[in-house]
Design a protein around this motif. Structure first.
Motif, PDB file in Angstrom:
ATOM      1  N   GLY A 372       0.792  -1.224   0.000  1.00 45.36           N
ATOM      2  CA  GLY A 372       0.000   0.000   0.000  1.00 45.36           C
ATOM      3  C   GLY A 372       0.820   1.267   0.000  1.00 45.36           C
ATOM      4  N   THR A 373       2.116   1.173  -0.338  1.00 49.19           N
ATOM      5  CA  THR A 373       2.958   2.367  -0.389  1.00 49.19           C
ATOM      6  C   THR A 373       3.877   2.311  -1.590  1.00 49.19           C
ATOM      7  N   ALA A 374       4.046   3.467  -2.212  1.00 47.44           N
ATOM      8  CA  ALA A 374       4.935   3.552  -3.371  1.00 47.44           C
ATOM      9  C   ALA A 374       6.383   3.771  -2.953  1.00 47.44           C
ATOM     10  N   ARG A 375       6.627   3.874  -1.646  1.00 48.02           N
ATOM     11  CA  ARG A 375       7.987   4.140  -1.180  1.00 48.02           C
ATOM     12  C   ARG A 375       8.816   2.856  -1.036  1.00 48.02           C
ATOM     13  N   THR A 376       8.169   1.702  -1.214  1.00 47.88           N
ATOM     14  CA  THR A 376       8.912   0.450  -1.160  1.00 47.88           C
ATOM     15  C   THR A 376       9.893   0.398  -2.332  1.00 47.88           C
ATOM     16  N   VAL A 377      11.166   0.301  -2.016  1.00 45.19           N
ATOM     17  CA  VAL A 377      12.213   0.294  -3.042  1.00 45.19           C
ATOM     18  C   VAL A 377      12.635  -1.142  -3.320  1.00 45.19           C
ATOM     19  N   VAL A 378      12.573  -1.534  -4.584  1.00 51.25           N
ATOM     20  CA  VAL A 378      13.051  -2.844  -5.004  1.00 51.25           C
ATOM     21  C   VAL A 378      14.249  -2.627  -5.926  1.00 51.25           C
ATOM     22  N   ALA A 379      15.434  -2.991  -5.444  1.00 53.08           N
ATOM     23  CA  ALA A 379      16.663  -2.849  -6.226  1.00 53.08           C
ATOM     24  C   ALA A 379      17.035  -4.205  -6.796  1.00 53.08           C
ATOM     25  N   ALA A 380      17.554  -4.198  -8.009  1.00 46.63           N
ATOM     26  CA  ALA A 380      17.864  -5.455  -8.677  1.00 46.63           C
ATOM     27  C   ALA A 380      19.202  -5.381  -9.396  1.00 46.63           C
ATOM     28  N   ALA A 381      19.836  -6.526  -9.492  1.00 46.45           N
ATOM     29  CA  ALA A 381      20.992  -6.704 -10.372  1.00 46.45           C
ATOM     30  C   ALA A 381      20.552  -7.575 -11.532  1.00 46.45           C
ATOM     31  N   GLY A 382      21.339  -7.593 -12.572  1.00 44.20           N
ATOM     32  CA  GLY A 382      21.008  -8.418 -13.717  1.00 44.20           C
ATOM     33  C   GLY A 382      21.003  -9.893 -13.377  1.00 44.20           C
ATOM     34  N   ALA A 383      20.204 -10.671 -14.103  1.00 48.98           N
ATOM     35  CA  ALA A 383      20.110 -12.102 -13.862  1.00 48.98           C
ATOM     36  C   ALA A 383      21.472 -12.770 -14.054  1.00 48.98           C
ATOM     37  N   ARG A 384      21.766 -13.738 -13.193  1.00 47.61           N
ATOM     38  CA  ARG A 384      23.009 -14.510 -13.256  1.00 47.61           C
ATOM     39  C   ARG A 384      22.676 -15.946 -13.639  1.00 47.61           C
ATOM     40  N   THR A 385      23.320 -16.458 -14.673  1.00 53.29           N
ATOM     41  CA  THR A 385      23.104 -17.846 -15.065  1.00 53.29           C
ATOM     42  C   THR A 385      24.158 -18.772 -14.480  1.00 53.29           C
ATOM     43  N   VAL A 386      25.154 -18.205 -13.834  1.00 49.82           N
ATOM     44  CA  VAL A 386      26.208 -18.986 -13.174  1.00 49.82           C
ATOM     45  C   VAL A 386      26.106 -18.744 -11.674  1.00 49.82           C
ATOM     46  N   TRP A 387      25.991 -19.812 -10.903  1.00 52.20           N
ATOM     47  CA  TRP A 387      25.790 -19.691  -9.459  1.00 52.20           C
ATOM     48  C   TRP A 387      26.899 -18.886  -8.787  1.00 52.20           C
ATOM     49  N   GLU A 388      28.134 -19.059  -9.234  1.00 46.19           N
ATOM     50  CA  GLU A 388      29.254 -18.349  -8.614  1.00 46.19           C
ATOM     51  C   GLU A 388      29.148 -16.842  -8.778  1.00 46.19           C
ATOM     52  N   ASP A 389      28.302 -16.351  -9.709  1.00 48.30           N
ATOM     53  CA  ASP A 389      28.137 -14.913  -9.912  1.00 48.30           C
ATOM     54  C   ASP A 389      27.049 -14.315  -9.025  1.00 48.30           C
ATOM     55  N   VAL A 390      26.317 -15.163  -8.315  1.00 53.34           N
ATOM     56  CA  VAL A 390      25.203 -14.678  -7.501  1.00 53.34           C
ATOM     57  C   VAL A 390      25.655 -13.738  -6.378  1.00 53.34           C
ATOM     58  N   PRO A 391      26.740 -14.038  -5.630  1.00 54.31           N
ATOM     59  CA  PRO A 391      27.149 -13.115  -4.559  1.00 54.31           C
ATOM     60  C   PRO A 391      27.394 -11.692  -5.062  1.00 54.31           C
ATOM     61  N   ALA A 392      28.084 -11.559  -6.196  1.00 53.36           N
ATOM     62  CA  ALA A 392      28.329 -10.218  -6.739  1.00 53.36           C
ATOM     63  C   ALA A 392      27.011  -9.543  -7.094  1.00 53.36           C
ATOM     64  N   GLY A 393      26.056 -10.310  -7.612  1.00 55.61           N
ATOM     65  CA  GLY A 393      24.755  -9.740  -7.939  1.00 55.61           C
ATOM     66  C   GLY A 393      24.011  -9.258  -6.711  1.00 55.61           C
ATOM     67  N   LEU A 394      24.060 -10.031  -5.642  1.00 51.05           N
ATOM     68  CA  LEU A 394      23.400  -9.606  -4.399  1.00 51.05           C
ATOM     69  C   LEU A 394      24.048  -8.353  -3.836  1.00 51.05           C
ATOM     70  N   ARG A 395      25.375  -8.282  -3.903  1.00 52.94           N
ATOM     71  CA  ARG A 395      26.062  -7.089  -3.395  1.00 52.94           C
ATOM     72  C   ARG A 395      25.720  -5.866  -4.257  1.00 52.94           C
ATOM     73  N   GLU A 396      25.596  -6.063  -5.566  1.00 57.21           N
ATOM     74  CA  GLU A 396      25.220  -4.947  -6.438  1.00 57.21           C
ATOM     75  C   GLU A 396      23.815  -4.455  -6.103  1.00 57.21           C
ATOM     76  N   ALA A 397      22.879  -5.398  -5.923  1.00 55.70           N
ATOM     77  CA  ALA A 397      21.509  -5.006  -5.572  1.00 55.70           C
ATOM     78  C   ALA A 397      21.474  -4.311  -4.217  1.00 55.70           C
ATOM     79  N   ARG A 398      22.297  -4.789  -3.278  1.00 55.84           N
ATOM     80  CA  ARG A 398      22.352  -4.141  -1.957  1.00 55.84           C
ATOM     81  C   ARG A 398      22.907  -2.728  -2.092  1.00 55.84           C
TER      82      ARG A 398
END
Length: 520
Positions: A372-398
């Motif tokens: 019910g609020t537009a202030r909710t921020v959803v940040a995203a990194a690009g999709a990763r097809t290699v599992w080892e790239d997921v940590p960098a993606g999470l840090r980028e989104a953070r």
């Protein structure tokens, strides 16, 4: 002589009894039921009565010379059948005057019934065997009871001290000497303990092990149900326990009692499912544990990992339960976990032919609708097809989520914010801990950094974030334009700058972004 122990107490197997030094002296030979030698021996019963079966209650190893059975094949066959009906563990026949050789009728009957039949080729005092087995069973009983009480005392002390679930499981793993796994009823792993390499080996093959753990116990896989008030909600599994099965079952039962009590007393602010996801995603974000070592944990936690695209998201102003609900409503597989500083991580697992950007936007739109609020921020990194790239993606989104946190421009951001959307704010956020950047921010804003100037600092922040739009700034602060002009004049005087000059305004803006990043 009869040696009696309760059914939950440790026992010797037929195979273990036959390996005893005193038994070996009698030259034992297994003539039937060789595939049943792992049966538990809870009693040793010396009996010559032909109707001994009616005296048994199960688990006995019956010792006899067969003196009352000699010459009557009908009695011999019925004797074996009666032992089978009584669920005896085995029958041991001492060869001698009554039977100088293994009786074929008894052997065939025992083979048909699956009853281990052992003959002793040398004269053997049965009293020595009963004495030996008795002493071993008593020692096992004492050791098992001592272990059970030690575990119960240790776990109760940890619960009383408010220890977390992981600490309890570490204690159980230390006593059991094998990996310990807690699952929900869907066999999803909620927590583990034990030597890291051994736990990883278990999790790599968890799908097969889960089926085994959910069915009949065996080969060291011992489980105990978790639940209360007539409702089950999980189980604890000792994986590959090498000790006595009955002792392992006692240990699992003590652990289950403690875990149920821990949950009833509210030993954690979050559910075990949430703690499991939080531990996994926190380890991924931190990079302390290599991503490849976390893959078995992710798979065991129920996250699809084979040939998938992983979409890292970080949400501001979103609750874990709310995000979980949105994922279920949209049918999106993923893990949700609360991170530090009010951020919540979401890791989506999508088929590679799915539109990751569109689904992330759909998730963010539904989340805003639910909250019910537009202030909710959803940040995203690009999709990763290699599992080892997921940590960098999470840090980028953070990083993206942190860059826009508390920004007055958040209302103008797209429904899913990405690195390209944070521009200068993102760069400053990365550099916020640099001493020179900190010094620059303090120098530029020195005239407005007292507690009494927070209102002026807020006006300056809005004015610069709106592109120096005076009308919009006045509207957002609910003041008239003349009142705003007076505040801007005070700000310029305090800072010694001309905000109509682009370079000076840009310098102040960068300093303010750095200041906010440091404060955040």
């Amino acid at each position: 002589m009869t040696i009696a122990l309760g059914t939950a107490e440790p026992a010797l197997s037929v195979r273990q009894v036959l390996r005893l030094e005193r038994v070996l002296a009698g030259e034992p030979e297994v003539v039937a039921g060789a595939d049943q030698l792992d049966r538990a021996v809870r009693w040793v019963h010396v009996a010559e009565a032909a109707d001994v079966g009616v005296m048994l209650s199960g688990g006995e190893m019956v010792l006899t010379t067969g003196v009352l059975l000699a010459g009557d094949e009908g009695k011999q066959a019925e004797y074996i059948r009666s032992l089978h009906r009584a669920e005896a563990a085995a029958v041991v026949l001492g060869l001698g005057r009554a039977f100088p050789a293994p009786p074929e009728v008894m052997r065939r009957a025992a083979e048909r019934c699956g009853l281990p039949m052992v003959v002793l080729h040398r004269p053997f005092p049965f009293a020595e065997l009963t004495e030996e087995v008795q002493s071993r069973l008593v020692r096992r009983k004492f050791a098992a009871v001592s272990l059970s009480e030690a575990v119960r005392t240790a776990l109760t002390g940890l619960i009383t001290a408010g220890a977390p679930l992981q600490r309890l499981l570490d204690e159980v793993a230390q006593h059991s000497g094998c990996p310990v796994v807690v699952t929900n009823l869907a066999h999803r792993v909620l927590a583990t303990a034990g030597e890291r390499s051994a736990v990883d080996d278990v999790l790599r093959d968890w799908e097969r092990i889960a089926r085994q753990a959910g069915g009949r116990e065996g080969a060291g896989w011992i489980r105990a149900e978790l639940g209360g008030r007539g409702e089950r909600w999980g189980r604890i599994v000792l994986c590959g326990y090498r000790g006595d099965t009955a002792t392992g079952r006692l240990l699992a039962d003590r652990a289950a009692e403690a875990l149920v009590l821990h949950r009833m007393l509210g030993g954690a602010a979050h559910s075990w499912e949430e703690q499991s996801a939080q531990s996994l995603l926190t380890d991924l974000v931190s990079g302390v544990v290599p991503a490849r070592q976390l893959l078995p944990r992710a798979r065991a936690a129920g996250l699809p990992v084979n040939r998938r695209a992983f979409v890292p998201l970080v949400v501001r102003d979103g609750r874990v339960g709310q995000l979980d609900r949105v994922l279920r409503l949209l049918g999106l597989p993923g893990l949700v976990a609360e991170l530090a500083d009010g951020a919540t991580a979401v890791l989506l697992s999508l088929a590679r032919d799915q539109d990751a950007d569109a689904l992330a936007a759909h998730f963010a739109t539904r989340l805003r609708s639910e909250s019910g609020t537009a202030r909710t921020v959803v940040a995203a990194a690009g999709a990763r097809t290699v599992w080892e790239d997921v940590p960098a993606g999470l840090r980028e989104a953070r990083h993206v989520a942190d860059a826009v946190a508390g920004s007055s421009a958040a209302l103008e951001l797209p429904v899913v914010v990405r690195l390209r959307d944070v521009h200068l704010r993102g760069l400053v956020r990365l550099l916020r801990d640099d001493p020179q950047v900190q010094s620059f921010a303090e120098r530029e804003l020195d005239g407005l950094l007292s507690a009494d100037d927070e209102d002026l600092l807020s006006v300056l922040r809005t004015y610069l974030a709106t592109g120096r739009n005076k009308s919009r700034t006045a509207q957002l602060h609910h003041v008239s334009r003349p009142a705003l002009y007076r505040r801007l004049e005070v700000i310029q005087t305090r800072l010694g700058v001309d905000l109509d000059d682009f370079e000076q305004a840009a310098s102040v803006h960068i300093a303010l972004l750095a200041h906010d990043a440091q404060q955040g």
